[in-house]
Design a protein around this motif. Sequence first.
Motif, PDB file in Angstrom:
ATOM      1  N   GLY A 183     125.765 -75.314  19.083  1.00 53.92           N
ATOM      2  CA  GLY A 183     125.549 -74.667  20.368  1.00 53.92           C
ATOM      3  C   GLY A 183     124.417 -73.664  20.372  1.00 53.92           C
ATOM      4  N   GLY A 184     123.810 -73.428  19.197  1.00 51.56           N
ATOM      5  CA  GLY A 184     122.640 -72.558  19.154  1.00 51.56           C
ATOM      6  C   GLY A 184     122.892 -71.133  18.683  1.00 51.56           C
ATOM      7  N   THR A 185     124.081 -70.860  18.164  1.00 46.11           N
ATOM      8  CA  THR A 185     124.359 -69.510  17.663  1.00 46.11           C
ATOM      9  C   THR A 185     123.851 -69.384  16.238  1.00 46.11           C
ATOM     10  OG1 THR A 185     126.317 -69.302  19.054  1.00 46.11           O
ATOM     11  CG2 THR A 185     126.140 -67.820  17.157  1.00 46.11           C
ATOM     12  N   ALA A 186     122.937 -68.438  16.031  1.00 44.52           N
ATOM     13  CA  ALA A 186     122.354 -68.210  14.712  1.00 44.52           C
ATOM     14  C   ALA A 186     122.969 -66.979  14.064  1.00 44.52           C
ATOM     15  CB  ALA A 186     120.842 -68.037  14.818  1.00 44.52           C
ATOM     16  N   THR A 187     123.183 -67.073  12.774  1.00 43.88           N
ATOM     17  CA  THR A 187     123.682 -65.949  11.987  1.00 43.88           C
ATOM     18  C   THR A 187     122.770 -65.764  10.795  1.00 43.88           C
ATOM     19  OG1 THR A 187     125.961 -66.469  12.634  1.00 43.88           O
ATOM     20  CG2 THR A 187     125.655 -65.017  10.736  1.00 43.88           C
ATOM     21  N   TYR A 188     122.390 -64.515  10.541  1.00 40.86           N
ATOM     22  CA  TYR A 188     121.493 -64.212   9.428  1.00 40.86           C
ATOM     23  C   TYR A 188     122.107 -63.159   8.512  1.00 40.86           C
ATOM     24  CZ  TYR A 188     117.741 -66.455  12.126  1.00 40.86           C
ATOM     25  OH  TYR A 188     116.955 -67.356  12.819  1.00 40.86           O
ATOM     26  N   ALA A 189     121.793 -63.265   7.234  1.00 40.41           N
ATOM     27  CA  ALA A 189     122.130 -62.185   6.318  1.00 40.41           C
ATOM     28  C   ALA A 189     121.255 -60.984   6.680  1.00 40.41           C
ATOM     29  CB  ALA A 189     121.864 -62.609   4.882  1.00 40.41           C
ATOM     30  N   ASP A 190     121.806 -59.793   6.546  1.00 43.81           N
ATOM     31  CA  ASP A 190     121.062 -58.584   6.917  1.00 43.81           C
ATOM     32  C   ASP A 190     119.733 -58.490   6.181  1.00 43.81           C
ATOM     33  OD1 ASP A 190     123.987 -56.425   7.298  1.00 43.81           O
ATOM     34  OD2 ASP A 190     123.000 -57.806   8.687  1.00 43.81           O
ATOM     35  N   VAL A 191     119.706 -58.929   4.946  1.00 37.81           N
ATOM     36  CA  VAL A 191     118.503 -58.751   4.118  1.00 37.81           C
ATOM     37  C   VAL A 191     117.349 -59.658   4.539  1.00 37.81           C
ATOM     38  CG1 VAL A 191     119.729 -57.871   2.108  1.00 37.81           C
ATOM     39  CG2 VAL A 191     119.394 -60.342   2.362  1.00 37.81           C
ATOM     40  N   VAL A 192     117.605 -60.636   5.390  1.00 35.17           N
ATOM     41  CA  VAL A 192     116.526 -61.536   5.820  1.00 35.17           C
ATOM     42  C   VAL A 192     116.216 -61.415   7.308  1.00 35.17           C
ATOM     43  CG1 VAL A 192     117.159 -63.154   3.989  1.00 35.17           C
ATOM     44  CG2 VAL A 192     117.942 -63.574   6.337  1.00 35.17           C
ATOM     45  N   LYS A 193     116.995 -60.653   8.038  1.00 36.82           N
ATOM     46  CA  LYS A 193     116.765 -60.503   9.480  1.00 36.82           C
ATOM     47  C   LYS A 193     115.358 -59.991   9.749  1.00 36.82           C
ATOM     48  CE  LYS A 193     121.510 -59.760  11.072  1.00 36.82           C
ATOM     49  NZ  LYS A 193     122.485 -58.765  11.615  1.00 36.82           N
ATOM     50  N   GLY A 194     114.713 -60.632  10.703  1.00 33.55           N
ATOM     51  CA  GLY A 194     113.350 -60.244  11.058  1.00 33.55           C
ATOM     52  C   GLY A 194     112.288 -60.910  10.214  1.00 33.55           C
ATOM     53  N   ARG A 195     112.688 -61.556   9.132  1.00 36.81           N
ATOM     54  CA  ARG A 195     111.720 -62.233   8.256  1.00 36.81           C
ATOM     55  C   ARG A 195     111.919 -63.751   8.237  1.00 36.81           C
ATOM     56  NH1 ARG A 195     111.846 -61.323   2.904  1.00 36.81           N
ATOM     57  NH2 ARG A 195     114.086 -60.818   2.847  1.00 36.81           N
ATOM     58  N   PHE A 196     113.171 -64.182   8.316  1.00 37.20           N
ATOM     59  CA  PHE A 196     113.496 -65.605   8.245  1.00 37.20           C
ATOM     60  C   PHE A 196     113.936 -66.098   9.621  1.00 37.20           C
ATOM     61  CE2 PHE A 196     114.892 -65.828   3.486  1.00 37.20           C
ATOM     62  CZ  PHE A 196     113.696 -65.205   3.124  1.00 37.20           C
ATOM     63  N   THR A 197     113.633 -67.352   9.902  1.00 36.79           N
ATOM     64  CA  THR A 197     114.066 -67.981  11.147  1.00 36.79           C
ATOM     65  C   THR A 197     114.612 -69.363  10.851  1.00 36.79           C
ATOM     66  OG1 THR A 197     112.347 -66.816  12.402  1.00 36.79           O
ATOM     67  CG2 THR A 197     113.388 -68.714  13.454  1.00 36.79           C
ATOM     68  N   VAL A 198     115.835 -69.618  11.317  1.00 34.18           N
ATOM     69  CA  VAL A 198     116.468 -70.926  11.130  1.00 34.18           C
ATOM     70  C   VAL A 198     116.347 -71.712  12.426  1.00 34.18           C
ATOM     71  CG1 VAL A 198     118.792 -70.089  11.759  1.00 34.18           C
ATOM     72  CG2 VAL A 198     118.538 -72.124  10.318  1.00 34.18           C
ATOM     73  N   SER A 199     116.080 -73.003  12.284  1.00 38.61           N
ATOM     74  CA  SER A 199     115.993 -73.880  13.450  1.00 38.61           C
ATOM     75  C   SER A 199     116.557 -75.243  13.078  1.00 38.61           C
ATOM     76  CB  SER A 199     114.541 -74.004  13.924  1.00 38.61           C
ATOM     77  OG  SER A 199     113.724 -74.542  12.896  1.00 38.61           O
ATOM     78  N   ARG A 200     116.956 -76.004  14.070  1.00 41.46           N
ATOM     79  CA  ARG A 200     117.494 -77.328  13.782  1.00 41.46           C
ATOM     80  C   ARG A 200     117.165 -78.279  14.907  1.00 41.46           C
ATOM     81  NH1 ARG A 200     124.044 -77.189  13.858  1.00 41.46           N
ATOM     82  NH2 ARG A 200     123.756 -79.443  13.984  1.00 41.46           N
ATOM     83  N   ASP A 201     117.188 -79.561  14.553  1.00 42.06           N
ATOM     84  CA  ASP A 201     117.041 -80.644  15.521  1.00 42.06           C
ATOM     85  C   ASP A 201     118.356 -81.389  15.502  1.00 42.06           C
ATOM     86  OD1 ASP A 201     116.558 -83.149  16.745  1.00 42.06           O
ATOM     87  OD2 ASP A 201     114.424 -82.983  16.332  1.00 42.06           O
ATOM     88  N   ASN A 202     119.156 -81.184  16.537  1.00 41.91           N
ATOM     89  CA  ASN A 202     120.501 -81.763  16.552  1.00 41.91           C
ATOM     90  C   ASN A 202     120.466 -83.287  16.569  1.00 41.91           C
ATOM     91  OD1 ASN A 202     121.656 -79.204  16.586  1.00 41.91           O
ATOM     92  ND2 ASN A 202     121.682 -79.119  18.820  1.00 41.91           N
ATOM     93  N   ALA A 203     119.476 -83.841  17.224  1.00 44.12           N
ATOM     94  CA  ALA A 203     119.389 -85.308  17.315  1.00 44.12           C
ATOM     95  C   ALA A 203     119.023 -85.933  15.974  1.00 44.12           C
ATOM     96  CB  ALA A 203     118.376 -85.700  18.377  1.00 44.12           C
ATOM     97  N   LYS A 204     118.188 -85.227  15.207  1.00 40.41           N
ATOM     98  CA  LYS A 204     117.739 -85.762  13.911  1.00 40.41           C
ATOM     99  C   LYS A 204     118.558 -85.232  12.744  1.00 40.41           C
ATOM    100  CE  LYS A 204     112.961 -86.419  15.440  1.00 40.41           C
ATOM    101  NZ  LYS A 204     111.532 -86.067  15.189  1.00 40.41           N
ATOM    102  N   HIS A 205     119.469 -84.301  13.037  1.00 37.95           N
ATOM    103  CA  HIS A 205     120.336 -83.717  11.994  1.00 37.95           C
ATOM    104  C   HIS A 205     119.507 -83.058  10.897  1.00 37.95           C
ATOM    105  CE1 HIS A 205     123.257 -85.967  14.205  1.00 37.95           C
ATOM    106  NE2 HIS A 205     122.802 -87.130  13.774  1.00 37.95           N
ATOM    107  N   THR A 206     118.535 -82.269  11.314  1.00 38.25           N
ATOM    108  CA  THR A 206     117.705 -81.538  10.367  1.00 38.25           C
ATOM    109  C   THR A 206     117.829 -80.041  10.616  1.00 38.25           C
ATOM    110  OG1 THR A 206     115.767 -81.589  11.814  1.00 38.25           O
ATOM    111  CG2 THR A 206     116.020 -83.415  10.272  1.00 38.25           C
ATOM    112  N   VAL A 207     117.607 -79.270   9.576  1.00 37.84           N
ATOM    113  CA  VAL A 207     117.585 -77.816   9.693  1.00 37.84           C
ATOM    114  C   VAL A 207     116.428 -77.293   8.854  1.00 37.84           C
ATOM    115  CG1 VAL A 207     119.246 -77.467   7.807  1.00 37.84           C
ATOM    116  CG2 VAL A 207     118.942 -75.689   9.548  1.00 37.84           C
TER     117      VAL A 207
END
Length: 121
Positions: A53-77
């Motif tokens: 559904g698009g809810t992202a969760t990050y570890a505090d130590v990477v917030k602002g530096r890392f970005t997670v994304s996914r393609d639900n149709a292709k099952h990639t992250v």
Amino acid sequence: VQLVESGGGLVNSGGSLRLSCTASGSVFSVYAMGWYRQAPGKQRDMVATLTLGGTATYADVVKGRFTVSRDNAKHTVDLQMNSLKPEDTAVYYCYAEGLLEKPQGWEEDYWGQGTQVTVSS
């Protein structure tokens, strides 16, 4: 089903890397996909996850530096890692939670084989 990772390597401090992971095989849907990491002698920790559904969760130590994304149709992250630090050095594992091979099947969780990320100071 297999999780196939790519994109690890060696980078200087302050640099960037992008990790990619594909769930291959018979995949109908995946509830959440993301990344964990494990440094030598330490436990495996969550880095970033993203739900269907698009809810992202990050570890505090990477917030602002890392970005997670996914393609639900292709099952990639993917994990875009910027401003890397030596303490980000670890083996990074792709994780798929609640994977369904078919609509009426059982949900299962999967791990990738891991990819090494090394950040030199």
